[in-house]
Design a protein around this motif. Sequence first.
Motif, short mmCIF file in Angstrom:
data_model
loop_
_atom_site.label_atom_id
_atom_site.label_comp_id
_atom_site.label_asym_id
_atom_site.label_seq_id
_atom_site.Cartn_x
_atom_site.Cartn_y
_atom_site.Cartn_z
N THR A 18 0.87 -1.29 -0.07
CA THR A 18 0.05 0.09 -0.07
C THR A 18 0.97 1.32 0.23
O THR A 18 1.94 1.07 0.10
N ILE A 44 -1.54 -1.90 -4.39
CA ILE A 44 -2.93 -1.21 -4.58
C ILE A 44 -2.96 0.36 -4.23
O ILE A 44 -2.19 0.82 -3.61
N PHE A 46 -5.41 3.11 -2.90
CA PHE A 46 -6.58 3.39 -2.11
C PHE A 46 -7.62 4.18 -2.90
O PHE A 46 -7.39 5.00 -3.62
N THR A 47 -8.85 3.89 -2.56
CA THR A 47 -9.94 4.64 -3.51
C THR A 47 -9.87 6.11 -3.35
O THR A 47 -10.16 6.66 -4.40
N ASP A 57 -9.14 8.80 3.38
CA ASP A 57 -10.06 8.54 4.14
C ASP A 57 -9.80 8.29 5.70
O ASP A 57 -8.59 8.00 5.96
N LYS A 61 -12.10 2.88 7.09
CA LYS A 61 -12.40 2.48 5.39
C LYS A 61 -10.97 2.01 4.94
O LYS A 61 -11.32 1.24 4.16
N LEU A 62 -9.97 2.69 5.19
CA LEU A 62 -8.63 2.29 4.77
C LEU A 62 -8.50 0.90 4.97
O LEU A 62 -7.90 0.06 4.34
N GLU A 65 -10.44 -1.47 3.00
CA GLU A 65 -10.02 -1.60 1.65
C GLU A 65 -8.45 -2.73 1.78
O GLU A 65 -8.40 -3.26 0.77
N SER A 68 -10.00 -6.06 2.00
CA SER A 68 -10.81 -6.53 0.81
C SER A 68 -9.83 -6.90 -0.33
O SER A 68 -9.67 -7.67 -0.99
N ALA A 69 -8.80 -5.91 -0.45
CA ALA A 69 -7.76 -6.09 -1.36
C ALA A 69 -6.99 -7.43 -0.86
O ALA A 69 -6.46 -8.43 -1.75
#
Length: 195
Positions: A18, A44, A46-47, A57, A61-62, A65, A68-69
């Motif tokens: 990340t 990845i 981040f959004t 964020d 939320k991070l 993520e 999920s990743a």
Amino acid sequence: MQIDRDTLPDPVAGLLLTHGAGGGAGQHTLVALEEGLDVPVRRIEFTYRREGRRFPDRAPKLIAEVRSAAETFAAELGTTTARLVLGGRSMGGRMCSMAVAEGLPAAGLVLLSYPLHPPGKPDKLRVDHFGAIDVPTLFVNGDRDPFGTPEEFAAHLGAIAGSVTAHWLEGQGHDPKPRSDAEIVVAVGAFLAAL
């Protein structure tokens, strides 16, 4: 330098990386790790970065993520997150360490330029979750990083239940120069090989 995959034991199936708060997945050290390690690497974004926002964020939320990743990457590799090493630069590495502290299974953590505290605010420590980290952890930091000195780290790394390795980059700050990338690749490769 190329790290030979044959030296890696079965438990390590891949490395999820990340980025830091102000950077992206294309940061030179993350790219060097993907190119220099002979193990599957997933960088990845981040959004908030993909959406063009400058500010990250909030942590929940991070962390979601990261989870999920990691689950997606593990599924693509035909394994579980317990065989992945998670990590990244600064804020991204911190989010990975928090995800593991919250129970995300992982084989280890690789934390590059971990932000122990904000610059000039040594009392605002980011170590509350260290006691819940029970996997081998590698810290790679510049010895002139304003986010934490070697002495400050030494005072807190003992809280981590898993084995801890610290690699100090001589004369480097929070954003080590590209010339340090080869040294970082070797340090991470040695850590992975020792798992």
